[in-house]
Design an enzyme around this catalytic site. Sequence first.
Site, PDB file in Angstrom:
ATOM      1  N   THR A 125       9.823  -3.873  -1.139  1.00  0.00           N
ATOM      2  CA  THR A 125       8.875  -4.985  -1.177  1.00  0.00           C
ATOM      3  C   THR A 125       9.352  -6.166  -2.011  1.00  0.00           C
ATOM      4  O   THR A 125      10.070  -5.988  -3.008  1.00  0.00           O
ATOM      5  CB  THR A 125       7.525  -4.497  -1.756  1.00  0.00           C
ATOM      6  OG1 THR A 125       6.742  -5.633  -2.149  1.00  0.00           O
ATOM      7  CG2 THR A 125       7.697  -3.626  -2.990  1.00  0.00           C
ATOM      8  N   GLU A 127       7.564  -7.568  -4.052  1.00  0.00           N
ATOM      9  CA  GLU A 127       7.014  -7.385  -5.409  1.00  0.00           C
ATOM     10  C   GLU A 127       8.107  -6.982  -6.395  1.00  0.00           C
ATOM     11  O   GLU A 127       7.951  -7.144  -7.601  1.00  0.00           O
ATOM     12  CB  GLU A 127       5.930  -6.302  -5.400  1.00  0.00           C
ATOM     13  CG  GLU A 127       4.544  -6.810  -5.103  1.00  0.00           C
ATOM     14  CD  GLU A 127       3.949  -7.658  -6.218  1.00  0.00           C
ATOM     15  OE1 GLU A 127       3.868  -7.174  -7.351  1.00  0.00           O
ATOM     16  OE2 GLU A 127       3.560  -8.798  -5.944  1.00  0.00           O
ATOM     17  N   TYR A 149       3.184  -1.030  -9.738  1.00  0.00           N
ATOM     18  CA  TYR A 149       3.562  -0.890  -8.324  1.00  0.00           C
ATOM     19  C   TYR A 149       4.996  -1.372  -8.104  1.00  0.00           C
ATOM     20  O   TYR A 149       5.829  -0.666  -7.512  1.00  0.00           O
ATOM     21  CB  TYR A 149       2.583  -1.701  -7.458  1.00  0.00           C
ATOM     22  CG  TYR A 149       3.010  -1.874  -6.006  1.00  0.00           C
ATOM     23  CD1 TYR A 149       2.802  -0.873  -5.068  1.00  0.00           C
ATOM     24  CD2 TYR A 149       3.622  -3.053  -5.588  1.00  0.00           C
ATOM     25  CE1 TYR A 149       3.190  -1.042  -3.740  1.00  0.00           C
ATOM     26  CE2 TYR A 149       4.015  -3.232  -4.267  1.00  0.00           C
ATOM     27  CZ  TYR A 149       3.797  -2.225  -3.347  1.00  0.00           C
ATOM     28  OH  TYR A 149       4.189  -2.395  -2.041  1.00  0.00           O
ATOM     29  N   LYS A 153       8.316   0.772  -6.980  1.00  0.00           N
ATOM     30  CA  LYS A 153       9.039   0.430  -5.749  1.00  0.00           C
ATOM     31  C   LYS A 153      10.522   0.156  -6.020  1.00  0.00           C
ATOM     32  O   LYS A 153      11.370   0.402  -5.163  1.00  0.00           O
ATOM     33  CB  LYS A 153       8.378  -0.780  -5.075  1.00  0.00           C
ATOM     34  CG  LYS A 153       7.088  -0.427  -4.324  1.00  0.00           C
ATOM     35  CD  LYS A 153       7.404   0.264  -3.000  1.00  0.00           C
ATOM     36  CE  LYS A 153       6.170   0.503  -2.160  1.00  0.00           C
ATOM     37  NZ  LYS A 153       6.474   1.088  -0.837  1.00  0.00           N
TER      38      LYS A 153
HETATM   39  P1  NAP Z   1      -1.500   0.447   3.686  1.00  0.00           P
HETATM   40  O1  NAP Z   1      -2.224  -0.157   4.824  1.00  0.00           O
HETATM   41  O2  NAP Z   1      -2.148   0.495   2.350  1.00  0.00           O
HETATM   42  O3  NAP Z   1      -1.069   1.925   4.112  1.00  0.00           O
HETATM   43  C1  NAP Z   1      -0.590   2.845   3.171  1.00  0.00           C
HETATM   44  C2  NAP Z   1      -0.521   4.217   3.812  1.00  0.00           C
HETATM   45  O4  NAP Z   1       0.020   5.151   2.865  1.00  0.00           O
HETATM   46  C3  NAP Z   1      -1.880   4.768   4.261  1.00  0.00           C
HETATM   47  O5  NAP Z   1      -1.712   5.402   5.500  1.00  0.00           O
HETATM   48  C4  NAP Z   1      -2.169   5.819   3.185  1.00  0.00           C
HETATM   49  O6  NAP Z   1      -2.971   6.879   3.642  1.00  0.00           O
HETATM   50  C5  NAP Z   1      -0.764   6.334   2.907  1.00  0.00           C
HETATM   51  N1  NAP Z   1      -0.670   7.054   1.640  1.00  0.00           N
HETATM   52  C6  NAP Z   1      -1.051   6.626   0.419  1.00  0.00           C
HETATM   53  N2  NAP Z   1      -0.797   7.580  -0.497  1.00  0.00           N
HETATM   54  C7  NAP Z   1      -0.255   8.628   0.161  1.00  0.00           C
HETATM   55  C8  NAP Z   1       0.213   9.907  -0.232  1.00  0.00           C
HETATM   56  N3  NAP Z   1       0.151  10.320  -1.505  1.00  0.00           N
HETATM   57  N4  NAP Z   1       0.707  10.741   0.706  1.00  0.00           N
HETATM   58  C9  NAP Z   1       0.750  10.347   2.004  1.00  0.00           C
HETATM   59  N5  NAP Z   1       0.308   9.162   2.437  1.00  0.00           N
HETATM   60  C10 NAP Z   1      -0.182   8.308   1.528  1.00  0.00           C
HETATM   61  O7  NAP Z   1      -0.094  -0.301   3.469  1.00  0.00           O
HETATM   62  P2  NAP Z   1       0.739  -1.237   4.478  1.00  0.00           P
HETATM   63  O8  NAP Z   1       0.357  -2.657   4.229  1.00  0.00           O
HETATM   64  O9  NAP Z   1       0.692  -0.669   5.848  1.00  0.00           O
HETATM   65  O10 NAP Z   1       2.195  -1.084   3.861  1.00  0.00           O
HETATM   66  C11 NAP Z   1       3.098  -0.063   4.321  1.00  0.00           C
HETATM   67  C12 NAP Z   1       4.209   0.119   3.309  1.00  0.00           C
HETATM   68  O11 NAP Z   1       4.924  -1.102   3.149  1.00  0.00           O
HETATM   69  C13 NAP Z   1       3.744   0.502   1.907  1.00  0.00           C
HETATM   70  O12 NAP Z   1       4.728   1.345   1.355  1.00  0.00           O
HETATM   71  C14 NAP Z   1       3.715  -0.817   1.149  1.00  0.00           C
HETATM   72  O13 NAP Z   1       3.879  -0.586  -0.230  1.00  0.00           O
HETATM   73  C15 NAP Z   1       4.914  -1.504   1.777  1.00  0.00           C
HETATM   74  N6  NAP Z   1       4.888  -2.962   1.815  1.00  0.00           N
HETATM   75  C16 NAP Z   1       3.820  -3.621   2.330  1.00  0.00           C
HETATM   76  C17 NAP Z   1       3.837  -5.005   2.417  1.00  0.00           C
HETATM   77  C18 NAP Z   1       2.677  -5.768   2.991  1.00  0.00           C
HETATM   78  O14 NAP Z   1       2.597  -6.983   2.744  1.00  0.00           O
HETATM   79  N7  NAP Z   1       1.826  -5.150   3.788  1.00  0.00           N
HETATM   80  C19 NAP Z   1       4.966  -5.708   1.963  1.00  0.00           C
HETATM   81  C20 NAP Z   1       6.044  -4.996   1.459  1.00  0.00           C
HETATM   82  C21 NAP Z   1       6.019  -3.612   1.401  1.00  0.00           C
HETATM   83  P3  NAP Z   1      -4.542   7.011   3.256  1.00  0.00           P
HETATM   84  O15 NAP Z   1      -5.285   6.361   4.370  1.00  0.00           O
HETATM   85  O16 NAP Z   1      -4.729   8.493   3.181  1.00  0.00           O
HETATM   86  O17 NAP Z   1      -4.747   6.320   1.933  1.00  0.00           O
HETATM   87  N1  GDD Z   2      -6.360  -8.940  -3.930  1.00  0.00           N
HETATM   88  C1  GDD Z   2      -6.726 -10.122  -4.433  1.00  0.00           C
HETATM   89  N2  GDD Z   2      -8.047 -10.404  -4.559  1.00  0.00           N
HETATM   90  N3  GDD Z   2      -5.763 -10.996  -4.783  1.00  0.00           N
HETATM   91  C2  GDD Z   2      -6.150 -12.200  -5.249  1.00  0.00           C
HETATM   92  C3  GDD Z   2      -7.488 -12.550  -5.394  1.00  0.00           C
HETATM   93  C4  GDD Z   2      -8.490 -11.612  -5.040  1.00  0.00           C
HETATM   94  O1  GDD Z   2      -9.692 -11.840  -5.149  1.00  0.00           O
HETATM   95  N4  GDD Z   2      -7.547 -13.814  -5.852  1.00  0.00           N
HETATM   96  C5  GDD Z   2      -6.296 -14.242  -6.000  1.00  0.00           C
HETATM   97  N5  GDD Z   2      -5.434 -13.267  -5.645  1.00  0.00           N
HETATM   98  C6  GDD Z   2      -3.971 -13.341  -5.680  1.00  0.00           C
HETATM   99  C7  GDD Z   2      -3.290 -12.186  -6.421  1.00  0.00           C
HETATM  100  O2  GDD Z   2      -3.375 -12.407  -7.832  1.00  0.00           O
HETATM  101  C8  GDD Z   2      -1.882 -12.311  -5.849  1.00  0.00           C
HETATM  102  O3  GDD Z   2      -1.157 -13.279  -6.561  1.00  0.00           O
HETATM  103  C9  GDD Z   2      -2.097 -12.812  -4.423  1.00  0.00           C
HETATM  104  O4  GDD Z   2      -3.468 -13.250  -4.357  1.00  0.00           O
HETATM  105  C10 GDD Z   2      -1.870 -11.781  -3.333  1.00  0.00           C
HETATM  106  O5  GDD Z   2      -2.567 -10.596  -3.666  1.00  0.00           O
HETATM  107  P1  GDD Z   2      -2.709  -9.374  -2.618  1.00  0.00           P
HETATM  108  O6  GDD Z   2      -3.213  -9.877  -1.325  1.00  0.00           O
HETATM  109  O7  GDD Z   2      -3.470  -8.301  -3.296  1.00  0.00           O
HETATM  110  O8  GDD Z   2      -1.195  -8.950  -2.340  1.00  0.00           O
HETATM  111  P2  GDD Z   2       0.067  -8.767  -3.298  1.00  0.00           P
HETATM  112  O9  GDD Z   2       0.983  -9.925  -3.054  1.00  0.00           O
HETATM  113  O10 GDD Z   2      -0.320  -8.477  -4.679  1.00  0.00           O
HETATM  114  O11 GDD Z   2       0.721  -7.439  -2.704  1.00  0.00           O
HETATM  115  C11 GDD Z   2       0.925  -7.278  -1.289  1.00  0.00           C
HETATM  116  O12 GDD Z   2       2.192  -7.761  -0.935  1.00  0.00           O
HETATM  117  C12 GDD Z   2       3.300  -7.039  -1.497  1.00  0.00           C
HETATM  118  C13 GDD Z   2       4.576  -7.736  -1.007  1.00  0.00           C
HETATM  119  O13 GDD Z   2       4.855  -8.839  -1.800  1.00  0.00           O
HETATM  120  C14 GDD Z   2       0.758  -5.799  -0.970  1.00  0.00           C
HETATM  121  O14 GDD Z   2       0.752  -5.634   0.428  1.00  0.00           O
HETATM  122  C15 GDD Z   2       1.909  -4.958  -1.524  1.00  0.00           C
HETATM  123  O15 GDD Z   2       1.808  -3.627  -1.045  1.00  0.00           O
HETATM  124  C16 GDD Z   2       3.222  -5.599  -1.057  1.00  0.00           C
HETATM  125  O16 GDD Z   2       4.311  -4.868  -1.549  1.00  0.00           O
END
Ligand code: NAP
Ligand code: GDD
Length: 341
Positions: A125, A127, A149, A153
Amino acid sequence: MLRKKALITGINGQDGSYLAELLLDKGYDVYGLMRRKSKLEYGNVTHLKDKIKFIYGDMTDLVSLINAVRIAMPDEVYNLAAQSFVGTSWDQPIATAEIDGLGVTNMLEALKIAAPLARFYQASTSEMFGLVQEIPQKETTPFYPRSPYGVAKVYGHWITKNYRESYDMFACSGILFNHESERRGEEFVTRKITMAVAKIALGLQDHVELGNLDAKRDWGHAKDYVKAMWLMLQQEKPDDYVIATGETRTVREFAEAAFAAVDIQLEWKGQGVEEVGIDKNTGKVVLKINPEFFRPAEVELLIGCPDKAKKQLGWKLEIPFKELVERMVKNDLRILKEGNK
Ligand code: NAP
Ligand code: GDD
């Protein structure tokens, strides 16, 4: 010809669901690792539940992962499971480390034991860049994570590289920047905004409360990003790739775009925690700041350079920012009108 088999962890999450659709379309047998819950539900893959072979398991339980690999005997493993909400990682730092950090070692060990030739994708990620050391961020940019987190990662990222170098495993990391969608969890800022905007437009809610409006993110659509995961595992050699749009916007800009999608133009008044977003037409406050949503340490700016992925994988972005926001708002309006998800 034998059908390829893929095992996806985190199958019922946002990315797991889009990846499952992509792989089923490509003719794969798809196995999904799922946690046992008190109430059986399939989340984002409910519509695919008859096409996926589910296996119960948990990233913190090595035995369950060995078992899953033995059942699936996969050609490809996509490790998407994680405690993925950055905010929660301060409240559950140890669980986050066990799932997002050690969990990766568990899966790599399970493969080393039961299917060492399987190709492995790790969900790394942006992050990890945290307090960014370079703009834009690329594969060679040093990491400086800013949350439990992000720290977990970084461990997952390096252990993936280490198993590639130690055991010659085909293990890749995708360093994915933020990607959102109609299936995004509702606590993430984009979906929190689009759902609130839809409710405000339908008269079901007055306003939305947010934290840091100045944080900048590089936002794409998850459907585009899962294609990159698959492409990484089709290459001759394993490698790591940044996947991003190359554009960055503030949370404030995301909110403006989401309100604009329901014809509400925002006007900003006040400063700091007193700042509010006002509907220009009605003069009503539709957005307020709530300090509760600020983080102990913030990632202020993310902007990725996807050049390597474009050149070597032939990856390209198909859903631009405006369309991403409009799709999310439109879908939330539909959900609210239909009264279901
Ligand atoms: P998500 O919607 O939160 O999905 C996370 C999944 O992980 C859910 O199916 C959850 O299952 C499962 N999980 C959590 N803890 C577990 C455990 N202990 N054992 C087995 N399964 C578990 O996340 P996503 O947005 O699809 O992201 C997918 C991956 O990409 C994650 O690793 C995230 O950190 C990474 N990532 C996401 C982004 C983004 O912007 N979306 C960016 C960079 C990297 P439950 O339903 O049981 O909780
Ligand atoms: N969640 C949330 N809620 N975030 C807020 C809010 C609020 O009310 N107000 C402002 N923010 C700001 C957070 O402080 C952060 O800077 C930004 O919005 C994005 O927050 P999130 O949407 O929670 O995502 P993230 O960037 O912290 O993390 C996501 O992206 C990562 C990749 O860069 C997640 O999907 C991570 O799993 C992923 O790795």
